[in-house]
Design a protein around this motif. Structure first.
Motif, PDB file in Angstrom:
ATOM      1  N   LEU A 131       7.381  20.472  -3.890  1.00  0.00           N
ATOM      2  CA  LEU A 131       8.229  20.560  -5.079  1.00  0.00           C
ATOM      3  C   LEU A 131       8.913  19.227  -5.315  1.00  0.00           C
ATOM      4  O   LEU A 131       9.584  18.701  -4.433  1.00  0.00           O
ATOM      5  N   ASN A 132       8.723  18.703  -6.531  1.00  0.00           N
ATOM      6  CA  ASN A 132       9.317  17.421  -6.911  1.00  0.00           C
ATOM      7  C   ASN A 132      10.323  17.683  -8.030  1.00  0.00           C
ATOM      8  O   ASN A 132       9.937  18.026  -9.150  1.00  0.00           O
ATOM      9  N   ASN A 133      11.601  17.548  -7.720  1.00  0.00           N
ATOM     10  CA  ASN A 133      12.670  17.668  -8.717  1.00  0.00           C
ATOM     11  C   ASN A 133      13.234  16.276  -8.980  1.00  0.00           C
ATOM     12  O   ASN A 133      13.734  15.619  -8.051  1.00  0.00           O
ATOM     13  N   GLY A 134      13.132  15.828 -10.234  1.00  0.00           N
ATOM     14  CA  GLY A 134      13.547  14.471 -10.527  1.00  0.00           C
ATOM     15  C   GLY A 134      14.445  14.370 -11.744  1.00  0.00           C
ATOM     16  O   GLY A 134      14.446  15.234 -12.626  1.00  0.00           O
ATOM     17  N   ASP A 135      15.227  13.295 -11.772  1.00  0.00           N
ATOM     18  CA  ASP A 135      16.066  12.949 -12.922  1.00  0.00           C
ATOM     19  C   ASP A 135      15.607  11.602 -13.454  1.00  0.00           C
ATOM     20  O   ASP A 135      15.292  10.681 -12.680  1.00  0.00           O
ATOM     21  N   THR A 136      15.560  11.476 -14.774  1.00  0.00           N
ATOM     22  CA  THR A 136      15.156  10.221 -15.391  1.00  0.00           C
ATOM     23  C   THR A 136      16.218   9.777 -16.389  1.00  0.00           C
ATOM     24  O   THR A 136      16.975  10.592 -16.928  1.00  0.00           O
ATOM     25  N   GLY A 137      16.251   8.505 -16.634  1.00  0.00           N
ATOM     26  CA  GLY A 137      17.172   7.959 -17.627  1.00  0.00           C
ATOM     27  C   GLY A 137      16.683   6.612 -18.106  1.00  0.00           C
ATOM     28  O   GLY A 137      16.076   5.846 -17.354  1.00  0.00           O
ATOM     29  N   SER A 138      16.899   6.336 -19.382  1.00  0.00           N
ATOM     30  CA  SER A 138      16.513   5.036 -19.929  1.00  0.00           C
ATOM     31  C   SER A 138      17.495   4.644 -21.018  1.00  0.00           C
ATOM     32  O   SER A 138      18.087   5.497 -21.683  1.00  0.00           O
ATOM     33  N   GLU A 139      17.664   3.348 -21.169  1.00  0.00           N
ATOM     34  CA  GLU A 139      18.533   2.811 -22.216  1.00  0.00           C
ATOM     35  C   GLU A 139      17.891   1.537 -22.744  1.00  0.00           C
ATOM     36  O   GLU A 139      17.597   0.612 -21.980  1.00  0.00           O
ATOM     37  N   ASN A 140      17.657   1.502 -24.044  1.00  0.00           N
ATOM     38  CA  ASN A 140      17.008   0.365 -24.673  1.00  0.00           C
ATOM     39  C   ASN A 140      17.888  -0.157 -25.801  1.00  0.00           C
ATOM     40  O   ASN A 140      18.296   0.601 -26.690  1.00  0.00           O
TER      41      ASN A 140
END
Length: 824
Positions: free
Chosen positions: A364-373
């Motif tokens: 099980l892969n639980n991930g958080d992502t974020g980006s700012e451009n």
């Protein structure tokens, strides 16, 4: 509404008026009346403005016509005194009373101003042709495409002929993902372009330019061509705009606004949107492993369930300043911020050689992502005259961050990953266009692109200690300087455009954990291009073109970070990839009839050092299961030959059909040599030849009560690969749309992938090529659906802005790299 009916009637009578003007009765001496029609504020030509000439104190029109793309008109009348009227929909008409015309007369420039009263009541139902063919590109107008209401740029691109978007958001052109994507003529600076396109609302798009064989004025990068996405900017005087609210299943909702305020000197524009999107997917992989003697060793079945959510805001604000009637300066700020959660659950089911269960595990892969451009752009245009003589200058400064972290839990282990990327980019560009008489033009320009990327990636054990064999820090710097020149001219019915581009590239690749890995790549190349067009008639033409293109490895191709979602099927980029060079040839034909438009082309591409993904056993095993790594390499050569056609048919006013078909044969030659973790040299023969095809058809019908219904079908044919084959894929979308509130608002309901059939399916066969004949080591069947069926409902409201607005009075923006289109 009376004004609308009059405008429509005028268009229906237009051909008769033109014939009357061009073929005057015999026995009468004629004199010419010429002139030019411009929009008063921006001084841009108005195409399709109508000119009518009547004798004084009479109502019968004796001559009439329309303006050409340059706003010019040319009529013939007997000598006399006339009233002359110049009109364009949503503009105030201009009348010249009692004009005495006794000899050839040039009326000079006629300036038209927008009519604010008409703008509030006119609804332009007619759409531009979906395909505009130019000497070096095709323009696809988004128009009233209902399929993309409440959607994203990815949804728009998936409806453009020659272009397809797979279930993971990757864009391809004529079956190849080796392309360059531009936004308003500038390369997108997003680290993850597929994710960036899914965050930009579809309503922000004006049109899409597909350039399968780019000229020297464009970046040489993009072996299979360019896709230029041109964003909307309102052009009506005063305050106007559009609001869109949408919701959908799986849980999806969004709100966006497109606002514009224009005065005589300034045009203020802004786009802002918030969206929350949920993508649910699933997949499976069934593998069979073999002993060295070819007998079955064991089986492994994997099932995969994914859920991805994205919570994003995007905003764009800018100002156009008409410094003088010939000088325009535009400045804009673009901002995107997104957060999200990724959930990947993989179940492993183990079986022995007799297909008897030996146990199962999970991951099980639980991930958080974020980006700012963040991006600042500036564009300055100086028009020296109204014949195309101009100088443009562009500046772009951007900073993009992309962060993700995940916790990976399994039946017997626990790991976590951290990935932080920061990319900075500066681009400078200047272009000069000089017309050299009727039908000829000279262009020259410079472009500089300077960027660096820092990527930190860590895989941590349960104690939080980085695993050195899977963790790394990548520093990537790229500086490109380019010069180009081109010359185009027209001789009778032939148009020619020849160009030459020079690009100097300096790249530094450095893996900080391995001092020996520091690598520099310095190369410069010349990129010639040639285009020839023959105008067979007003309704048909023939084109032939050649260009040399280059493809630099980018993104996940270069990133050595290991995709660790599955510990037995992993992906890793290759920072040592070299660019590939492509020679492109294209021959095309276009024919228009009253209800039909048909265009076709044949093309050939010859690519050296082409990028190819290969699957390699690493020699490692986890619980007795071999670990397979996928990675891109430079293969020897790829040759691709194909043809495509686009067919637009309007059998009735209430029914429109559009179709696109592409067939090609691709031949690759080369081999891959590598050492597994035991030091064993493995050589893979990757020679392959395959045929495949792609087709799309769209039907749009106007039902009773002015309800529009659209149905789109897409089919991708089966294709053989060097290590197996990709199976065919079919998808069907539908949409219903209804205008309400006196056509100021639109309600749209659409369903994408009605039958949940857009599933990527493939077979992979791996062999031990060091044994003669090669012995199979593994066969696998894989299928994956990134996004399941989605249902979407949207509401669009427009104020002070007619539906289907055509930006005839747009300021002369620099929408493509380099100068404007070649006149011809």
């Amino acid at each position: 509404m009376k004004k609308i009916k009059f405008a429509i009637l005028a268009l229906l009578l237009l051909s008769g008026l033109c014939n009357y003007a061009q073929y005057p009765p015999s026995g009468q001496n004629k004199v010419k009346v010429t002139g030019k029609v411009l929009e008063k504020v921006t001084k841009q030509p108005l195409e399709y403005a109508t000119i009518s000439i009547t004798p004084v104190n009479q109502t019968k029109v004796i001559a009439g016509g329309i303006t050409n793309p340059k706003g010019e008109f040319d009529l013939a009348v007997p000598p006399g005194t006339y009233d002359i009227k110049v009109e364009f929909i949503s503009f105030k008409a201009t009348e010249i009373k009692g004009k005495n015309i006794s000899e050839d007369t040039n009326l000079g420039v006629v300036n038209l101003s927008e009519d604010a009263a008409q703008l509030n009541e006119v609804v332009v139902r007619a759409e531009k042709s979906s395909v505009e063919i130019k000497l070096d590109k095709k323009v696809y107008n988004v128009g009233q495409d209902m399929m993309v209401k409440g959607g994203t740029v990815s949804d728009v691109l998936d409806n453009v002929p020659s272009v397809s978007v797979d279930t993971e958001g990757n864009v391809s052109l004529r079956g190849s993902d080796n392309i360059r994507i531009l936004i308003d003529g500038r390369p997108s600076n997003a680290i993850n372009i597929a994710e960036a396109l899914r965050q930009l609302p579809a309503d922000a798009i004006d049109k899409v330019e597909v350039i399968t064989n780019p000229s020297a004025r464009y970046d040489a990068e993009g072996g299979s061509g360019l896709i230029n996405i041109i964003l909307k900017k309102g052009k009506n005087q005063g305050f106007n705009g559009t609001f869109i609210a949408s919701t959908g299943i799986p849980e999806t909702y969004g709100l966006s606004a497109n606002l514009n305020y224009k005065t005589e000197k300034f045009n203020y524009f802004t786009t802002a949107g918030y969206n929350y999107r949920t993508n649910e997917g699933e997949g499976k992989t069934n593998s069979e492993y073999f002993n060295p003697d070819g007998s079955t060793k064991r089986y492994l079945d994997e099932t995969r369930d994914t859920k991805r959510t994205r919570d994003g805001f995007n905003g764009r604000a800018g100002i156009e300043w008409s410094i003088t009637p010939t000088t325009f300066w535009t400045n804009a700020i673009n901002y995107q911020k997104n957060t999200g959660e990724d959930r990947d659950l993989i179940n492993y089911y183990n079986f022995d050689a007799n297909r008897i269960s030996t146990g199962n595990t999970f991951r099980l892969n639980n991930g958080d992502t974020g980006s700012e451009n963040v991006e600042y752009t500036s564009n300055l245009i100086k028009n020296f005259n109204d014949k195309g003589h101009k100088l443009t200058a562009d500046l772009s400064i951007s900073r993009n961050t992309d962060d993700s972290n995940s916790a990976i839990t399994g039946s017997e282990n626990y790991n976590s990953t951290l990935n932080d990327q920061v990319q900075k980019q500066i681009q400078l560009q200047a272009d000069y266009v000089l017309p050299l008489g009727e039908g000829s033009q000279f262009e020259a320009g410079y472009k500089g692109s300077f960027g660096d990327l820092n990527n930190e990636y860590y895989v941590l054990d349960p104690a939080g200690t980085p695993l050195t064999n899977l963790s790394n820090t990548l520093e990537y710097k790229e500086n490109i300087n380019a010069l180009y020149t081109s010359y185009g001219f027209k001789v009778n019915k032939f148009s020619y455009l020849f160009g030459l581009r020079w690009e100097d590239t300096n790249i530094e690749v450095n893996l900080l954990e391995d001092p020996k890995s520091f690598n520099t790549k310095n190369y410069n190349n010349l990129f010639p291009s040639a285009f020839i067009s023959y105008e067979i008639s007003d309704q048909s033409n023939f084109t032939a073109s050649y260009s040399k293109r280059l493809s630099r490895p980018r993104g996940r191709f270069m990133n050595p970070a290991v995709n660790y979602a599955s510990n037995i099927n992993i992906f890793q980029g290759n920072p040592d990839l070299d660019p590939s060079l492509t020679d492109k040839y294209d021959v095309g034909y276009l024919k228009r009839w009253d209800k039909v438009t048909f265009s076709t082309s044949a093309y050939f591409e010859d690519t050296k050092d082409v990028f190819s993904f290969v699957r390699m056993p690493t020699g490692e095993e986890i619980d007795g299961i071999p670990v397979i790594k996928s990675s891109p390499i430079n293969l020897g050569q790829e040759q691709k030959f194909g043809f495509e056609f686009t067919f637009n048919y309007t059998p009735f006013k209430w029914w429109k059909l559009n179709s696109n078909f592409n067939f090609y044969n691709v031949k690759t030659t080369g081999e891959n040599s590598y050492e597994d973790n035991t030091g064993k040299l493995v050589v893979q023969n990757l020679d392959n030849q395959a045929n495949t095809w792609f087709a799309r058809i769209s039907s749009k019908v106007t039902l009773p009560y002015k309800i529009d219904w659209q149905l789109n079908g897409t089919y991708n044919g089966q294709q053989k690969t060097a290590q197996g084959k990709n199976l065919d894929q079919f998808g069907l979308n539908t949409s219903f749309s209804k205008d309400v509130l006196k056509d100021k608002a639109t309600i749209a309901f659409n369903v994408s992938d009605i039958f949940n059939s857009r599933v990527m399916r493939s077979y992979t066969n791996l062999y031990d090529d060091n044994i003669s004949p090669p012995v199979p080591t593994q066969t696998s069947y894989n299928e994956f659906q990134f996004r399941k069926r989605q249902i979407n409902l949207s509401f669009t409201y427009r104020f002070n802005k007619p539906k289907g607005e055509r930006d005839k009075n747009a300021a002369p923006r620099n929408e493509g790299e380099g100068g404007g289109d070649f006149p011809g």
